[in-house]
Write a protein that holds these residues in place. Structure first.
Motif, short mmCIF file in Angstrom:
data_model
loop_
_atom_site.label_atom_id
_atom_site.label_comp_id
_atom_site.label_asym_id
_atom_site.label_seq_id
_atom_site.Cartn_x
_atom_site.Cartn_y
_atom_site.Cartn_z
N THR A 111 2.05 45.97 -29.63
CA THR A 111 3.34 45.37 -29.95
C THR A 111 4.45 46.38 -29.69
OG1 THR A 111 3.12 46.07 -32.26
CG2 THR A 111 2.43 43.82 -31.73
N ALA A 112 5.64 45.87 -29.39
CA ALA A 112 6.79 46.74 -29.16
C ALA A 112 8.05 46.05 -29.67
CB ALA A 112 6.94 47.08 -27.69
N LEU A 113 8.92 46.84 -30.27
CA LEU A 113 10.24 46.39 -30.69
C LEU A 113 11.26 46.98 -29.72
CD1 LEU A 113 12.34 45.21 -32.71
CD2 LEU A 113 12.16 47.37 -33.96
N VAL A 114 12.08 46.12 -29.13
CA VAL A 114 13.13 46.56 -28.20
C VAL A 114 14.47 46.08 -28.74
CG1 VAL A 114 13.98 46.45 -25.83
CG2 VAL A 114 11.52 46.34 -26.27
N TYR A 115 15.42 46.99 -28.83
CA TYR A 115 16.73 46.57 -29.32
C TYR A 115 17.83 47.28 -28.53
CZ TYR A 115 16.83 50.99 -31.99
OH TYR A 115 16.81 52.33 -32.36
N ALA A 116 19.02 46.68 -28.55
CA ALA A 116 20.16 47.23 -27.83
C ALA A 116 21.43 46.81 -28.55
CB ALA A 116 20.18 46.74 -26.38
N TYR A 117 22.45 47.61 -28.41
CA TYR A 117 23.71 47.31 -29.09
C TYR A 117 24.86 47.97 -28.36
CZ TYR A 117 23.06 52.05 -30.81
OH TYR A 117 22.86 53.41 -30.88
N GLY A 118 26.04 47.41 -28.55
CA GLY A 118 27.23 48.01 -27.97
C GLY A 118 28.46 47.60 -28.76
N LYS A 119 29.26 48.60 -29.12
CA LYS A 119 30.55 48.33 -29.75
C LYS A 119 31.63 48.71 -28.74
CE LYS A 119 31.56 48.71 -33.97
NZ LYS A 119 31.86 49.06 -35.38
N CYS A 120 32.20 47.69 -28.11
CA CYS A 120 33.20 47.92 -27.07
C CYS A 120 34.62 47.95 -27.63
CB CYS A 120 33.11 46.82 -26.01
SG CYS A 120 31.48 46.66 -25.27
N SER A 121 34.80 47.50 -28.86
CA SER A 121 36.15 47.33 -29.41
C SER A 121 36.89 48.64 -29.69
CB SER A 121 36.08 46.49 -30.69
OG SER A 121 35.25 47.09 -31.66
N PRO A 122 36.24 49.75 -30.01
CA PRO A 122 37.02 50.95 -30.39
C PRO A 122 37.88 51.53 -29.27
CG PRO A 122 34.79 51.11 -31.25
CD PRO A 122 34.81 49.94 -30.31
N GLY A 123 37.51 51.34 -28.01
CA GLY A 123 38.27 51.95 -26.91
C GLY A 123 38.44 50.98 -25.76
N ALA A 213 21.19 42.97 -30.06
CA ALA A 213 20.08 42.04 -29.84
C ALA A 213 18.77 42.79 -29.95
CB ALA A 213 20.19 41.37 -28.48
N ALA A 214 17.70 42.05 -30.21
CA ALA A 214 16.37 42.66 -30.31
C ALA A 214 15.32 41.64 -29.90
CB ALA A 214 16.10 43.14 -31.74
N VAL A 215 14.25 42.13 -29.31
CA VAL A 215 13.09 41.29 -28.98
C VAL A 215 11.83 42.02 -29.43
CG1 VAL A 215 14.26 40.31 -26.96
CG2 VAL A 215 12.66 42.20 -26.67
N ILE A 216 10.77 41.26 -29.60
CA ILE A 216 9.45 41.83 -29.85
C ILE A 216 8.53 41.39 -28.72
CG2 ILE A 216 7.41 41.76 -31.35
CD1 ILE A 216 9.24 41.66 -33.73
N LEU A 217 7.82 42.35 -28.16
CA LEU A 217 6.80 42.11 -27.15
C LEU A 217 5.42 42.24 -27.79
CD1 LEU A 217 8.06 44.26 -24.12
CD2 LEU A 217 8.61 41.88 -24.66
N ALA A 218 4.48 41.46 -27.30
CA ALA A 218 3.10 41.58 -27.77
C ALA A 218 2.16 41.27 -26.61
CB ALA A 218 2.83 40.64 -28.94
N ALA A 219 0.96 41.82 -26.69
CA ALA A 219 -0.02 41.69 -25.60
C ALA A 219 -1.13 40.73 -25.99
CB ALA A 219 -0.60 43.06 -25.25
N GLY A 220 -1.60 39.98 -24.99
CA GLY A 220 -2.82 39.19 -25.10
C GLY A 220 -2.86 38.24 -26.29
N GLU A 221 -4.01 38.22 -26.96
CA GLU A 221 -4.21 37.32 -28.10
C GLU A 221 -3.28 37.63 -29.25
OE1 GLU A 221 -5.96 34.55 -28.24
OE2 GLU A 221 -6.30 34.90 -26.10
N ARG A 222 -2.82 38.87 -29.33
CA ARG A 222 -1.85 39.22 -30.39
C ARG A 222 -0.58 38.41 -30.23
NH1 ARG A 222 -1.14 44.05 -33.41
NH2 ARG A 222 0.00 43.43 -35.31
N ALA A 223 -0.17 38.20 -28.99
CA ALA A 223 1.03 37.39 -28.75
C ALA A 223 0.83 35.96 -29.20
CB ALA A 223 1.39 37.44 -27.26
N ARG A 224 -0.35 35.39 -28.93
CA ARG A 224 -0.62 34.00 -29.31
C ARG A 224 -0.67 33.84 -30.83
NH1 ARG A 224 -3.82 34.77 -24.63
NH2 ARG A 224 -3.17 33.36 -22.94
N ARG A 225 -1.09 34.88 -31.54
CA ARG A 225 -1.13 34.80 -33.00
C ARG A 225 0.26 34.91 -33.60
NH1 ARG A 225 -5.86 38.14 -32.40
NH2 ARG A 225 -4.68 40.00 -33.02
#
Length: 356
Positions: A111-123, A213-225
């Motif tokens: 399993t993997a947690l992927v996240y990203a963010y950006g605050k464009c408002s300050p500048g 934003a964030a997503v979770i990745l999973a492999a094989g049968e772990r993803a199906r569960r």
């Protein structure tokens, strides 16, 4: 490789996706405070805890925050104790997802947690993005992101591939589609407005805003569960073009086409495409490069013209495409992310759901 799977290439899927409500400014909260609800939500969708995640990867830019190693502060939102396996890319989160995908392919994690963010408002994000340019010849001239996109749009018009009414129609369609997206920053009847840099008007340009934003990745049968209908990553690839704008044909995107070909996008038709096209003219270019005809539903979320948190907008395209597969609105989707001026660097992923 886990004992539950036979040796060979692993099937990896997006099993969860969450994002903020994108806003013009989040001055009242820090990056960590903006990010934490998204992390909690994406974990809750699968029932996983932080300790269940085998690998964590993030995408962001220190230039937006204005301080070095700002991404380390975001780890407070993840929970870095006990120690976790973690990495970071100074890119859009779509490239963090690519790194996590390769990590899961090795079998070192399920399993993997992927996240990203950006605050464009300050500048001024228009000026911040000039730091992507060649530091000797182009960056000293300070051409901002909109000026460069205007050059690309004008080249596209001069080649006879589009005109201003057609670009206005792209913007109107995108923001109309965004009315069904509770997370979008701009939606509905957004006036085309005055020229920002000719030939681009306000409606041809993305909003400036903050988001994560964030997503979770999973492999094989772990993803199906973890997910009733996983969005399987059938192919993913990224390619880059020359740094110098003067040696590129700005009316085409050969790197996007090559990435799509290597990801298997041309093998069978897709029914949905989430394109990271911050400017209306770039959607025209990407449609041609990726061979998307009118039968494909393009940017049903509204795309980057409805919400464009820098460093997260590309990951959101993958997440939005995956979410449509999760809920049965799509069977085979293309997701695209870009980085750099005038579609310099492009990533394409092909996602599929299992037959219903």
């Amino acid at each position: 490789m886990t004992s539950e799977e036979a040796p060979g290439p692993r099937d990896i899927a997006v099993v969860a996706f969450a994002q903020t409500a994108h806003r013009r400014t989040t001055a009242e909260s820090s990056e960590v405070e903006m990010l934490m609800p998204v992390l909690h939500e994406v974990l809750a969708q699968t029932g996983l805890k932080t300790s269940d995640i085998g690998f964590t990867c993030s995408g962001s830019s220190d230039y937006l925050a204005g301080r070095a190693f700002s991404f380390t502060l975001a780890l407070d939102g993840v929970g870095a104790w006990p120690p976790i396996s973690e990495s970071h890319v100074e890119m859009d989160g779509a490239w963090a997802l690519y790194e996590a995908w390769t990590k899961l392919l090795t079998g070192d994690a399920d399993t993997a947690l992927v996240y990203a963010y950006g605050k464009c408002s300050p500048g001024s994000v228009r000026d911040v993005l000039t730091r992507q340019l060649d530091p000797y010849y182009l960056a000293p001239l300070w051409p901002d992101a909109i000026a460069l996109a205007a050059l690309q749009a004008q080249a596209l018009m001069d080649a006879g591939h589009t005109d201003e009414p057609a670009l206005a129609a792209v913007g109107a369609r995108s923001r109309t589609a965004a009315t069904a997206n509770p997370h979008a920053q701009l939606k509905g009847d957004v006036p085309q407005g005055d020229y920002v840099v000719r030939p681009l008007r306000t409606g041809d340009c993305p909003p400036v805003g903050d988001g994560a934003a964030a997503v979770i990745l999973a492999a094989g049968e772990r993803a199906r569960r973890l997910c009733p209908r996983p969005a399987w990553i059938r192919g993913i690839d990224h390619r880059i073009e020359a740094h110098a704008l003067g040696v590129r044909d700005l009316t085409d995107s050969p790197s996007a086409r090559l990435a799509a070909d290597n990801a298997g996008a041309f093998g069978r038709p897709v029914d949905t495409a989430e394109l990271h096209a911050p400017f209306t003219a770039q959607e025209v270019i990407l449609r041609r490069a990726l061979r998307l005809d009118d039968s494909v539903c393009v940017n049903p979320s509204g795309g980057a013209l409805a919400a464009n948190p820098v460093m997260a907008a590309g990951l959101i395209r993958i997440g939005e495409a995956a979410a449509r597969i999760h809920r049965g609105a799509s069977d085979r989707a293309l997701a695209h992310a870009t980085s750099g001026p005038c579609l310099q660097h492009n990533l394409v992923a092909v996602l599929e759901g299992e037959p219903r």
